[in-house]
Design an enzyme around this catalytic site. Structure first.
Site, PDB file in Angstrom:
ATOM      1  N   HIS A  53      -3.517   4.396   4.712  1.00 22.83           N
ATOM      2  CA  HIS A  53      -4.624   3.421   4.780  1.00 22.83           C
ATOM      3  C   HIS A  53      -5.892   4.029   4.195  1.00 22.83           C
ATOM      4  O   HIS A  53      -6.540   3.462   3.327  1.00 22.83           O
ATOM      5  CB  HIS A  53      -4.843   2.999   6.235  1.00 22.83           C
ATOM      6  CG  HIS A  53      -6.107   2.236   6.435  1.00 22.83           C
ATOM      7  ND1 HIS A  53      -6.286   0.953   5.959  1.00 22.83           N
ATOM      8  CD2 HIS A  53      -7.276   2.579   7.034  1.00 22.83           C
ATOM      9  CE1 HIS A  53      -7.508   0.536   6.276  1.00 22.83           C
ATOM     10  NE2 HIS A  53      -8.123   1.507   6.915  1.00 22.83           N
ATOM     11  N   TYR A 108       4.164   5.281  11.454  1.00 27.03           N
ATOM     12  CA  TYR A 108       4.457   3.874  11.762  1.00 27.03           C
ATOM     13  C   TYR A 108       5.288   3.138  10.710  1.00 27.03           C
ATOM     14  O   TYR A 108       5.501   1.944  10.826  1.00 27.03           O
ATOM     15  CB  TYR A 108       3.150   3.097  12.025  1.00 27.03           C
ATOM     16  CG  TYR A 108       2.125   3.180  10.904  1.00 27.03           C
ATOM     17  CD1 TYR A 108       2.217   2.341   9.797  1.00 27.03           C
ATOM     18  CD2 TYR A 108       1.081   4.095  10.956  1.00 27.03           C
ATOM     19  CE1 TYR A 108       1.287   2.409   8.776  1.00 27.03           C
ATOM     20  CE2 TYR A 108       0.144   4.174   9.936  1.00 27.03           C
ATOM     21  CZ  TYR A 108       0.247   3.319   8.856  1.00 27.03           C
ATOM     22  OH  TYR A 108      -0.659   3.395   7.844  1.00 27.03           O
ATOM     23  N   ARG A 111       0.867  -1.179   0.000  1.00 31.83           N
ATOM     24  CA  ARG A 111       0.000   0.000   0.000  1.00 31.83           C
ATOM     25  C   ARG A 111       0.902   1.227   0.000  1.00 31.83           C
ATOM     26  O   ARG A 111       1.506   1.553   1.013  1.00 31.83           O
ATOM     27  CB  ARG A 111      -0.855  -0.046   1.286  1.00 31.83           C
ATOM     28  CG  ARG A 111      -2.061   0.869   1.286  1.00 31.83           C
ATOM     29  CD  ARG A 111      -2.563   1.033   2.709  1.00 31.83           C
ATOM     30  NE  ARG A 111      -1.662   1.885   3.454  1.00 31.83           N
ATOM     31  CZ  ARG A 111      -1.453   1.796   4.778  1.00 31.83           C
ATOM     32  NH1 ARG A 111      -2.079   0.906   5.499  1.00 31.83           N
ATOM     33  NH2 ARG A 111      -0.602   2.618   5.373  1.00 31.83           N
TER      34      ARG A 111
HETATM   35  C1  LIG Z   1     -14.804  -6.002  11.864  1.00 32.42           C
HETATM   36  C2  LIG Z   1     -13.984  -4.750  11.734  1.00 32.42           C
HETATM   37  N1  LIG Z   1     -13.023  -4.486  12.634  1.00 32.42           N
HETATM   38  C3  LIG Z   1     -12.281  -3.368  12.525  1.00 32.42           C
HETATM   39  C4  LIG Z   1     -12.502  -2.480  11.496  1.00 32.42           C
HETATM   40  C5  LIG Z   1     -11.637  -1.232  11.354  1.00 32.42           C
HETATM   41  N2  LIG Z   1     -10.733  -1.402  10.218  1.00 32.42           N
HETATM   42  C6  LIG Z   1     -10.981  -0.789   9.041  1.00 32.42           C
HETATM   43  S1  LIG Z   1      -9.810  -1.146   7.900  1.00 32.42           S
HETATM   44  C7  LIG Z   1      -8.940  -2.107   8.972  1.00 32.42           C
HETATM   45  C8  LIG Z   1      -7.665  -2.785   8.548  1.00 32.42           C
HETATM   46  C9  LIG Z   1      -7.854  -3.789   7.466  1.00 32.42           C
HETATM   47  O1  LIG Z   1      -6.602  -4.222   7.000  1.00 32.42           O
HETATM   48  P1  LIG Z   1      -6.461  -5.226   5.790  1.00 32.42           P
HETATM   49  O2  LIG Z   1      -7.407  -6.355   5.968  1.00 32.42           O
HETATM   50  O3  LIG Z   1      -5.022  -5.560   5.669  1.00 32.42           O
HETATM   51  O4  LIG Z   1      -6.978  -4.401   4.524  1.00 32.42           O
HETATM   52  P2  LIG Z   1      -6.347  -3.077   3.862  1.00 32.42           P
HETATM   53  O5  LIG Z   1      -7.059  -1.902   4.479  1.00 32.42           O
HETATM   54  O6  LIG Z   1      -4.889  -3.070   4.142  1.00 32.42           O
HETATM   55  O7  LIG Z   1      -6.655  -3.150   2.404  1.00 32.42           O
HETATM   56  C10 LIG Z   1      -9.577  -2.144  10.219  1.00 32.42           C
HETATM   57  C11 LIG Z   1      -9.056  -2.861  11.389  1.00 32.42           C
HETATM   58  C12 LIG Z   1     -13.544  -2.784  10.582  1.00 32.42           C
HETATM   59  N3  LIG Z   1     -13.813  -1.991   9.546  1.00 32.42           N
HETATM   60  N4  LIG Z   1     -14.249  -3.928  10.707  1.00 32.42           N
END
Ligand SMILES: Cc1ncc(C[n+]2csc(CCOP(=O)(O)OP(=O)(O)O)c2C)c(N)n1
Ligand SMILES: [Mg+2]
Length: 391
Positions: free
Chosen positions: A289, A298, A285
């Protein structure tokens, strides 16, 4: 890119050899185009599957056009958020090849279940790129018809869509829609962080034991917001599949050709009744985020620079130039198209209404709820308290 069936069985018009056998590289990573733009003829995956593509020159140019367009539209959306026109934006910067490669590997009848970052897959499904911007501006819930485009609504709840996808895949098996060349397959997108969710692991169990026509497509972009990959797993993610009884493969997610080849194979296996598989698209990425995040808190700049050298678009451009598949006029024309389409996108976002904050309570439940009504009233009073103030 051009319609039809790129890769696989189609023949290239060019007879001149421009590929080489795989040199000693990372045996865990399926790669068909190096960061320097060198083609690798074919690669054997961990389970003995051979991966290759055989695109025509026009198809190679089409993939390049897709990559450039989705990056430009994404950059425009980020700019629109910065200017206050969107509430938030989740950029795909760096992940264009993973999305275009897998998105173009889908056949028309295949069904996709995205997260909130799959703007490149959405584009490949033929959905107007304006659609998710209404969602991120807060004026609608997305707006496209999942059945028409075979692309489900964006899902913010991490991992939830993998269960929806698995249920859908079990359903199409029961409907007898698999088992032939025209059969349907299902792809579920999720991130590295999502692999720690119960939902994703439950989806693996169900898809595995029901031999569902599923492809689990994990974009390992190395971070779940600020949490690095080593906080999710002690083994490479693709190896998790073995524990659930189906194949897993790691592909260079910055290589559009390899991603296409691996995804097409997995989908075809699924549609022919050979069950699920896990693809780990190894990528990065490049941006934050979301626009609410500051990645400098970080991660270090040298890490970002190292991935910059593996850029998914630069390597396709280098390949097209070296092989004289495209010239300066072509690259200028693609840039001009990208500029035009992003201006068009901007104009349409600016023409959207400004959503009233209180509308966030709408459509939570079809018939409302007493608790929600109370919260809405409370929120309205809170907003009114600012009237006449500078806020
Ligand atoms: C069930 C849930 N827990 C926490 C969140 C908050 N949250 C939003 S994005 C994220 C990280 C996701 O990371 P990843 O699966 O690696 O996907 P990326 O954003 O890197 O594409 C989190 C913890 C959420 N949206 N849903
Ligand atoms: Mg991630």
């Amino acid at each position: 890119m051009a319609k039809g069936d790129p890769g696989g069985t189609s023949r290239s018009r060019r007879a001149a050899p421009r590929t080489r056998k795989r040199a000693a590289g990372d045996p865990e990573l399926v790669q068909l185009l190096t960061p320097e733009g060198e083609r690798i003829d074919s690669v054997t995956g961990p389970d003995g599957t051979e991966y290759r593509v055989d695109f025509t020159d026009e198809e190679y140019r089409g993939l390049y056009r897709d990559l450039v367009l989705v990056r430009k539209l994404d950059a425009e959306a980020t700019a629109l958020q910065r200017q206050g026109e969107l509430g938030i934006w989740a950029s795909l910067l760096g992940q264009e090849a993973a999305q275009v490669g897998s998105g173009r590997a889908l056949r028309t009848q295949d069904m996709a279940f995205p997260t909130y970052r799959e703007h490149g897959v959405l584009y490949c499904r033929g959905i107007d790129p304006i659609m998710p911007l209404g969602l991120f501006r807060g004026v609608d819930q997305g707006g496209w018809d999942p059945n028409e485009f075979k692309f489900n609504m964006y899902t913010i709840v991490i991992g939830a869509q993998t269960l929806h996808a698995t249920g859908y895949a079990m359903g199409i098996t029961m409907d007898g829609k698999t088992g032939t060349d025209d059969g349907e397959a299902v792809i579920a997108y999720f991130g590295d962080g999502a692999t720690s969710q119960g939902d994703v692991n439950e989806a693996f169990v169900w898809a595995g034991v029901f031999n569902s026509p599923m492809v689990f497509f994990c974009q390992n972009n190395q971070y779940a917001i600020s949490e690095p990959l080593e906080r999710q797993t002690r083994i490479p993610l693709y190896q998790r599949a073995a524990g659930f009884g189906f194949p897993g493969v790691r592909v260079d997610g910055n290589d559009v050709l390899a991603t296409y080849a691996v995804t097409r194979t997995a989908l075809d296996n699924a549609r022919h009744g050979q069950g699920p598989s896990l693809i780990e698209a190894y990528t990065y990425r490049m941006g934050a985020h979301t626009t609410s995040d500051d990645p400098t808190r970080y991660r270090i700049a040298s890490e970002v620079e190292a991935w910059q050298a593996k850029d998914p678009i630069a390597r396709v451009k280098a390949f097209l130039e070296k092989q004289q598949i495209a010239d300066a006029d072509f690259f200028a024309e693609v840039d001009e198209q990208a500029r035009r389409e992003s201006v068009h996108l901007r104009e349409r976002v600016l023409a959207m209404p400004n959503p009233e904050p209180v509308t966030m309570f709408d459509h939570v439940y079809p018939n409302g709820s007493p608790l929600l009504d109370e919260q809405r009233a409370q929120f309205s009073r809170y907003m009114e308290s600012f009237e006449g103030s500078a806020h």
